[in-house]
Motif scaffolding. Structure first.
Motif, PDB file in Angstrom:
ATOM      1  N   THR A   3      12.898   1.074  -1.498  1.00 45.78           N
ATOM      2  CA  THR A   3      12.644   2.291  -2.240  1.00 45.78           C
ATOM      3  C   THR A   3      11.505   1.848  -3.261  1.00 45.78           C
ATOM      4  O   THR A   3      10.738   2.547  -3.654  1.00 45.78           O
ATOM      5  CB  THR A   3      13.804   3.035  -2.775  1.00 45.78           C
ATOM      6  OG1 THR A   3      14.883   3.098  -1.554  1.00 45.78           O
ATOM      7  CG2 THR A   3      13.634   4.029  -3.650  1.00 45.78           C
ATOM      8  N   ALA A   4      11.877   0.833  -4.073  1.00 44.45           N
ATOM      9  CA  ALA A   4      10.941   0.246  -5.212  1.00 44.45           C
ATOM     10  C   ALA A   4       9.558   0.140  -4.391  1.00 44.45           C
ATOM     11  O   ALA A   4       8.655   0.498  -5.349  1.00 44.45           O
ATOM     12  CB  ALA A   4      11.501  -0.737  -5.752  1.00 44.45           C
ATOM     13  N   VAL A   6       8.130   1.343  -2.147  1.00 44.25           N
ATOM     14  CA  VAL A   6       7.531   2.894  -1.471  1.00 44.25           C
ATOM     15  C   VAL A   6       7.086   3.627  -3.062  1.00 44.25           C
ATOM     16  O   VAL A   6       6.020   4.227  -2.836  1.00 44.25           O
ATOM     17  CB  VAL A   6       8.546   3.489  -0.808  1.00 44.25           C
ATOM     18  CG1 VAL A   6       8.114   5.107  -0.754  1.00 44.25           C
ATOM     19  CG2 VAL A   6       8.756   3.089   0.512  1.00 44.25           C
ATOM     20  N   ILE A   7       7.898   3.355  -3.834  1.00 43.48           N
ATOM     21  CA  ILE A   7       7.733   4.232  -5.216  1.00 43.48           C
ATOM     22  C   ILE A   7       6.261   3.605  -5.802  1.00 43.48           C
ATOM     23  O   ILE A   7       5.539   4.140  -6.474  1.00 43.48           O
ATOM     24  CB  ILE A   7       8.724   4.177  -6.304  1.00 43.48           C
ATOM     25  CG1 ILE A   7       9.867   5.074  -5.627  1.00 43.48           C
ATOM     26  CG2 ILE A   7       8.422   4.422  -7.618  1.00 43.48           C
ATOM     27  CD1 ILE A   7      11.242   4.768  -6.377  1.00 43.48           C
ATOM     28  N   LEU A   8       6.233   2.223  -5.859  1.00 48.19           N
ATOM     29  CA  LEU A   8       5.173   1.564  -6.463  1.00 48.19           C
ATOM     30  C   LEU A   8       3.772   1.858  -5.255  1.00 48.19           C
ATOM     31  O   LEU A   8       2.635   1.947  -5.970  1.00 48.19           O
ATOM     32  CB  LEU A   8       5.228  -0.167  -6.462  1.00 48.19           C
ATOM     33  CG  LEU A   8       6.170  -0.563  -7.382  1.00 48.19           C
ATOM     34  CD1 LEU A   8       6.343  -2.142  -6.985  1.00 48.19           C
ATOM     35  CD2 LEU A   8       5.468  -0.306  -8.808  1.00 48.19           C
ATOM     36  N   VAL A  10       3.225   4.823  -3.878  1.00 47.37           N
ATOM     37  CA  VAL A  10       2.832   5.990  -4.390  1.00 47.37           C
ATOM     38  C   VAL A  10       2.225   5.882  -5.494  1.00 47.37           C
ATOM     39  O   VAL A  10       1.045   6.743  -5.862  1.00 47.37           O
ATOM     40  CB  VAL A  10       4.156   6.896  -4.334  1.00 47.37           C
ATOM     41  CG1 VAL A  10       3.876   8.271  -4.913  1.00 47.37           C
ATOM     42  CG2 VAL A  10       4.640   7.166  -2.822  1.00 47.37           C
ATOM     43  N   VAL A  11       2.847   5.235  -6.615  1.00 46.80           N
ATOM     44  CA  VAL A  11       2.175   5.198  -7.959  1.00 46.80           C
ATOM     45  C   VAL A  11       0.740   4.750  -7.861  1.00 46.80           C
ATOM     46  O   VAL A  11      -0.330   5.082  -8.606  1.00 46.80           O
ATOM     47  CB  VAL A  11       3.143   4.514  -8.838  1.00 46.80           C
ATOM     48  CG1 VAL A  11       2.372   3.911 -10.193  1.00 46.80           C
ATOM     49  CG2 VAL A  11       4.111   5.208  -9.084  1.00 46.80           C
ATOM     50  N   TRP A  12       0.528   3.646  -7.201  1.00 44.79           N
ATOM     51  CA  TRP A  12      -0.923   3.027  -7.071  1.00 44.79           C
ATOM     52  C   TRP A  12      -1.737   3.857  -6.043  1.00 44.79           C
ATOM     53  O   TRP A  12      -3.032   3.836  -6.617  1.00 44.79           O
ATOM     54  CB  TRP A  12      -0.733   1.620  -6.098  1.00 44.79           C
ATOM     55  CG  TRP A  12       0.200   0.760  -6.782  1.00 44.79           C
ATOM     56  CD1 TRP A  12       0.895  -0.546  -6.105  1.00 44.79           C
ATOM     57  CD2 TRP A  12       0.442   0.302  -8.130  1.00 44.79           C
ATOM     58  NE1 TRP A  12       1.517  -1.188  -6.827  1.00 44.79           N
ATOM     59  CE2 TRP A  12       1.182  -0.884  -7.901  1.00 44.79           C
ATOM     60  CE3 TRP A  12       0.219   1.020  -9.236  1.00 44.79           C
ATOM     61  CZ2 TRP A  12       2.150  -1.449  -9.246  1.00 44.79           C
ATOM     62  CZ3 TRP A  12       0.529   0.157 -10.404  1.00 44.79           C
ATOM     63  CH2 TRP A  12       1.543  -0.763 -10.620  1.00 44.79           C
ATOM     64  N   THR A  39       0.994  -4.525  -2.853  1.00 42.27           N
ATOM     65  CA  THR A  39       2.395  -4.221  -2.723  1.00 42.27           C
ATOM     66  C   THR A  39       2.697  -4.048  -1.247  1.00 42.27           C
ATOM     67  O   THR A  39       3.762  -4.407  -0.850  1.00 42.27           O
ATOM     68  CB  THR A  39       2.797  -2.875  -3.691  1.00 42.27           C
ATOM     69  OG1 THR A  39       2.070  -3.238  -4.727  1.00 42.27           O
ATOM     70  CG2 THR A  39       3.930  -2.546  -3.518  1.00 42.27           C
TER      71      THR A  39
END
Length: 56
Positions: A3-4, A6-8, A10-12, A39
């Motif tokens: 999950t972390a 995937v979140i990173l 999306v942010v990048w 990532t």
């Protein structure tokens, strides 16, 4: 952990889009792409290592 990652990702991706959309922030787009790729590679390596260790 997944999950972390995937979140990173999306942010990048958002940083890269904003950086390339705004001409003055081209450096932000380049950094976003580099961090996205880093990532992604990190996630694949961790996932492959986890599969290798879980086999009997």
């Amino acid at each position: 952990m997944l999950t972390a990652i995937v979140i990173l990702l999306v942010v990048w991706a958002i940083l890269a889009v904003v950086g390339f959309a705004l001409e003055g922030l081209l450096w932000l787009g380049i950094i976003g792409v580099i961090l996205f790729i880093g990532t992604l590679i990190f996630g694949f390596v961790r996932r492959a290592a986890g599969r290798r260790n879980s086999r009997p």
